[in-house]
Design an enzyme around this catalytic site. Structure first.
Site, short mmCIF file in Angstrom:
data_model
loop_
_atom_site.label_atom_id
_atom_site.label_comp_id
_atom_site.label_asym_id
_atom_site.label_seq_id
_atom_site.Cartn_x
_atom_site.Cartn_y
_atom_site.Cartn_z
N CYS A 47 35.97 41.67 31.88
CA CYS A 47 37.02 41.56 33.16
C CYS A 47 36.89 42.35 34.13
CB CYS A 47 38.47 41.53 32.39
SG CYS A 47 39.87 41.26 33.62
N HIS A 48 37.04 41.78 35.43
CA HIS A 48 36.83 42.80 36.46
C HIS A 48 37.80 44.11 36.23
CE1 HIS A 48 34.60 39.62 38.15
NE2 HIS A 48 34.09 40.32 38.82
N THR A 49 38.75 44.00 35.58
CA THR A 49 39.84 45.34 35.21
C THR A 49 38.83 46.49 34.53
OG1 THR A 49 41.57 43.65 35.56
CG2 THR A 49 42.00 46.07 34.64
N HIS A 69 39.10 44.37 26.93
CA HIS A 69 40.36 43.54 26.49
C HIS A 69 40.64 42.33 26.48
CE1 HIS A 69 40.19 43.94 30.94
NE2 HIS A 69 41.18 42.85 30.98
N GLU A 70 39.32 41.52 26.44
CA GLU A 70 39.51 40.11 26.28
C GLU A 70 38.63 39.77 25.19
OE1 GLU A 70 39.40 38.06 30.32
OE2 GLU A 70 37.90 36.78 29.61
N CYS A 99 57.01 43.33 21.27
CA CYS A 99 57.65 43.81 20.19
C CYS A 99 58.98 42.78 19.75
CB CYS A 99 58.03 45.13 20.36
SG CYS A 99 59.51 45.59 21.36
N CYS A 102 62.35 45.59 22.36
CA CYS A 102 62.84 46.76 23.46
C CYS A 102 63.50 46.01 24.53
CB CYS A 102 61.57 47.07 23.87
SG CYS A 102 60.63 46.00 25.02
N CYS A 105 61.60 43.28 26.17
CA CYS A 105 61.31 42.00 25.41
C CYS A 105 62.75 41.15 25.25
CB CYS A 105 61.21 42.32 24.19
SG CYS A 105 59.20 42.76 24.20
N CYS A 113 56.39 44.51 27.90
CA CYS A 113 57.18 45.31 26.73
C CYS A 113 56.77 46.86 26.73
CB CYS A 113 56.41 44.60 25.41
SG CYS A 113 56.62 45.64 24.09
N ARG A 117 53.73 50.98 25.87
CA ARG A 117 52.97 51.03 26.98
C ARG A 117 52.77 52.61 27.28
NH1 ARG A 117 50.29 51.43 30.34
NH2 ARG A 117 49.78 50.37 32.34
N CYS A 177 42.94 37.35 28.54
CA CYS A 177 43.45 37.89 30.07
C CYS A 177 43.05 36.91 30.90
CB CYS A 177 42.49 39.27 30.09
SG CYS A 177 43.02 39.89 31.63
N ARG A 372 32.77 34.29 33.59
CA ARG A 372 32.87 35.24 32.24
C ARG A 372 31.51 35.32 31.55
NH1 ARG A 372 36.50 37.67 34.67
NH2 ARG A 372 38.65 37.68 33.32
N1 LIG Z 1 47.69 40.73 37.05
C1 LIG Z 1 46.79 40.55 35.89
O1 LIG Z 1 47.37 40.38 34.81
C2 LIG Z 1 45.30 40.41 36.07
C3 LIG Z 1 44.51 39.88 34.95
C4 LIG Z 1 43.22 39.61 35.09
C5 LIG Z 1 42.60 40.03 36.23
N2 LIG Z 1 43.19 40.73 37.24
C6 LIG Z 1 42.60 40.93 38.55
O2 LIG Z 1 42.43 39.85 39.32
C7 LIG Z 1 41.28 39.98 40.19
C8 LIG Z 1 40.39 38.94 40.03
O3 LIG Z 1 39.78 38.82 38.83
P1 LIG Z 1 38.31 37.64 38.64
O4 LIG Z 1 37.79 37.96 37.43
O5 LIG Z 1 38.84 36.55 38.94
O6 LIG Z 1 37.24 38.51 39.65
P2 LIG Z 1 36.36 37.90 40.61
O7 LIG Z 1 35.62 39.10 41.12
O8 LIG Z 1 35.29 36.83 39.60
O9 LIG Z 1 36.70 36.90 41.76
C9 LIG Z 1 37.01 37.34 42.83
C10 LIG Z 1 36.62 36.44 44.10
O10 LIG Z 1 37.30 36.74 45.32
C11 LIG Z 1 36.21 36.28 46.32
N3 LIG Z 1 36.50 37.72 47.23
C12 LIG Z 1 36.22 39.03 47.62
N4 LIG Z 1 36.68 39.32 48.67
C13 LIG Z 1 37.24 38.25 49.17
C14 LIG Z 1 37.91 38.20 50.47
N5 LIG Z 1 38.22 39.18 51.38
N6 LIG Z 1 38.42 37.05 50.88
C15 LIG Z 1 38.36 35.77 50.03
N7 LIG Z 1 37.62 36.03 48.83
C16 LIG Z 1 37.21 37.22 48.40
C17 LIG Z 1 34.97 36.81 45.53
O11 LIG Z 1 33.89 36.26 46.07
C18 LIG Z 1 35.09 36.35 44.12
O12 LIG Z 1 34.86 34.90 44.28
C19 LIG Z 1 40.66 41.34 39.88
O13 LIG Z 1 41.11 42.29 40.70
C20 LIG Z 1 41.19 41.76 38.32
O14 LIG Z 1 41.31 43.14 38.28
C21 LIG Z 1 44.63 40.90 37.28
N1 LIG Z 2 45.91 51.13 34.95
C1 LIG Z 2 46.04 50.16 36.28
C2 LIG Z 2 46.72 48.94 36.30
C3 LIG Z 2 46.12 47.81 36.27
C4 LIG Z 2 46.99 46.58 36.20
O1 LIG Z 2 47.75 46.20 36.94
N2 LIG Z 2 46.93 45.75 35.02
C5 LIG Z 2 47.38 44.53 34.87
C6 LIG Z 2 46.41 43.75 34.07
S1 LIG Z 2 44.80 43.54 34.59
C7 LIG Z 2 43.98 42.66 33.40
O2 LIG Z 2 42.86 42.52 33.61
C8 LIG Z 2 48.61 44.39 34.08
O3 LIG Z 2 48.95 43.75 33.43
N3 LIG Z 2 49.42 45.78 34.39
C9 LIG Z 2 50.69 45.85 33.76
C10 LIG Z 2 50.52 46.88 32.56
O4 LIG Z 2 49.67 47.64 32.79
O5 LIG Z 2 51.49 47.02 32.13
C11 LIG Z 2 46.44 50.84 37.66
O6 LIG Z 2 47.20 51.96 37.55
O7 LIG Z 2 46.20 50.62 38.71
ZN LIG Z 3 41.56 41.38 32.35
ZN LIG Z 4 59.07 45.03 23.66
#
Ligand SMILES: NC(=O)c1ccc[n+]([C@@H]2O[C@H](COP(=O)([O-])OP(=O)(O)OC[C@H]3O[C@@H](n4cnc5c(N)ncnc54)[C@H](O)[C@@H]3O)[C@@H](O)[C@H]2O)c1
Ligand SMILES: N[C@@H](CCC(=O)N[C@@H](CSCO)C(=O)NCC(=O)O)C(=O)O
Ligand SMILES: [Zn+2]
Ligand SMILES: [Zn+2]
Length: 379
Positions: A47-49, A69-70, A99, A102, A105, A113, A117, A177, A372
């Site tokens: 994953c990109h994270t 994590h995926e 859990c 908490c 939850c 949760c 964490r 994820c 992916r």
């Molecule tokens: N919040 C969460 O729980 C959670 C979970 C998973 C992933 N994420 C995050 O979500 C994001 C996306 O993940 P992904 O796997 O789809 O990434 P990815 O890199 O595959 O997709 C990102 C897309 O954005 C496009 N892009 C880049 N810059 C841009 C801009 N300025 N304007 C428009 N488009 C643009 C890229 O061309 C690409 O297609 C990442 O930051 C990842 O860390 C968050």
């Molecule tokens: N450690 C990072 C936090 C990054 C973040 O926001 N993580 C997301 C999941 S990304 C999955 O690909 C999230 O769910 N956050 C809630 C949590 O972590 O509990 C930072 O500090 O930047």
């Molecule tokens: Zn992820």
């Molecule tokens: Zn909990």
């Protein structure tokens, strides 16, 4: 040979330092203690994270560590007091724990949760604040409470979802994820209604899952925005109905969208992790009710801004973690939905590789075609 209660030596990709290639090492994985589960990871996706933390920009990134994590796997053994899974169960590790007990939850207001964490944020297990990974006595940090770039990992029992054993692990690992995050951002966080106009910024896995979720929710228009126009054709198959490349417009992208939608969209989703785009995503929302959801992860030190007037006039700014899904109880339901062909999963897998090729797999993530990459951990 029985491995229960024994230290297991297996292969893992270790991130020794930020941005330095991962190294496949023989790591020692200690047996699970009370409230812990040792899982044989069969497949993991990237994953990109993972790439973000590896880059050194994540304030919670500690090195050396085992990222990942995926994933999906099979329970190898459980520690004392673990009752909801047992050896042989098919599972998906969940970086967001559940859990059930908490304050979070029990609130009924969030999927976050609080139980483990604090420990997962500093790369250790909760019971003794130590890692279960080591290399010849040197401790290696866990990551996100999952560390799935290892053939065996130890997770807290609240961080593992038991799934239908019929499900192909090489596919449903994605339900750990990216796909749930996009679907849940639409269904749980925004609660998109039929007929809504939706804008999705970033058409990677997460953005495509947003499009898929929005289509299922009955959105009337799903506008995909990406700076790489090659993404557009594929996004049609996930539900996007129209496309904009900001590079092809002189006006700010929020203005372009407002003009195209009679005042703005009902819902927007930022799926990139770019704070300027987060602002645009908020400002392309309709006055009075438009809601923007931040999904992308922006690096430490980055901040969002807008004129407060944007909120005073009724726009709503939200964020989502794991799409608002409660992990242990809802991941198995997502697996069931996949088995019933109600959600896509296979379509997000563009590459299959092995653990040994993990550095090449990370390189591939920068390729515009890649969604992916799934790694087979035992080839
Ligand atoms: N919040 C969460 O729980 C959670 C979970 C998973 C992933 N994420 C995050 O979500 C994001 C996306 O993940 P992904 O796997 O789809 O990434 P990815 O890199 O595959 O997709 C990102 C897309 O954005 C496009 N892009 C880049 N810059 C841009 C801009 N300025 N304007 C428009 N488009 C643009 C890229 O061309 C690409 O297609 C990442 O930051 C990842 O860390 C968050
Ligand atoms: N450690 C990072 C936090 C990054 C973040 O926001 N993580 C997301 C999941 S990304 C999955 O690909 C999230 O769910 N956050 C809630 C949590 O972590 O509990 C930072 O500090 O930047
Ligand atoms: Zn992820
Ligand atoms: Zn909990």
């Amino acid at each position: 040979m029985a491995t229960q209660g024994q230290v297991i030596t297996c292969k893992a990709a270790v991130a020794w330092e930020p941005n330095k290639p991962l190294v496949i090492e023989d790591v020692q994985v200690a047996p699970p203690q009370a409230g812990e589960v040792r899982v044989k990871i069969l497949y993991t996706a990237l994953c990109h994270t993972d790439a973000y933390t590896w880059s050194g920009k994540d304030p919670e990134g500690l090195f050396p560590c085992v990222l990942g994590h995926e994933a999906a796997g099979i329970v190898e053994s459980v520690g004392e007091g673990v009752t909801h899974v047992q050896r042989g169960d098919h599972v998906i590790p969940c970086y967001q724990a559940e859990c059930g007990e908490c304050k979070f939850c029990k609130s009924g207001k969030t999927n976050l949760c609080g139980k483990v964490r604090a420990a997962t944020g500093v790369g250790v297990m909760m019971s003794d604040h130590k890692s279960r990974f080591s290399i010849n006595g040197k401790s290696i940090y866990h990551f996100m409470g999952t560390s799935t770039f290892s053939q065996y990992t130890v997770v807290h029992d609240v961080s593992v979802a038991k799934i239908d054993p019929v499900a192909p692990l090489e596919k449903v690992c994605l339900l750990g994820c990216g796909v749930p995050t996009g679907l849940g951002a639409v269904w749980n966080t925004a609660k998109v209604e039929p007929g809504s106009i939706v804008a999705v910024f970033g058409l990677g896995t997460v953005g495509l899952a947003v499009a898929e979720g929005a289509k299922a929710a009955g959105a009337s228009r799903i506008i995909g925005i990406d700076i790489d126009s090659k993404k557009f054709d594929r996004a049609k198959n996930f539900g996007a109905t129209e496309f904009i490349n900001p590079k092809e417009h002189e006006k700010p992208i929020q203005q372009v969208i407002v003009d195209l939608t009679d005042g703005g969209v009902d819902y927007s989703f930022e799926c990139i992790g770019n704070v300027s785009v987060m602002r645009a995503a908020l400002e392309c929302c309709h006055k009075g009710w438009g809601t923007s959801v931040i999904v992308g992860v922006a690096a430490s030190g980055q901040e969002i801004s807008t004129r407060p007037f944007q909120l005073v006039t009724g726009r709503v700014w939200k964020g989502t973690a794991f799409g608002g899904f409660k992990s242990r109880s809802q991941v198995p339901l997502l697996v069931d939905k996949y088995l019933k062909k109600e959600i896509k999963v296979d379509e997000y897998i563009t590459h299959n590789m092995t653990l040994t090729d993990i550095n090449k797999a990370f390189d591939l993530m920068h390729d515009g075609e890649c969604l992916r990459v799934v790694l087979d951990m035992f080839v």
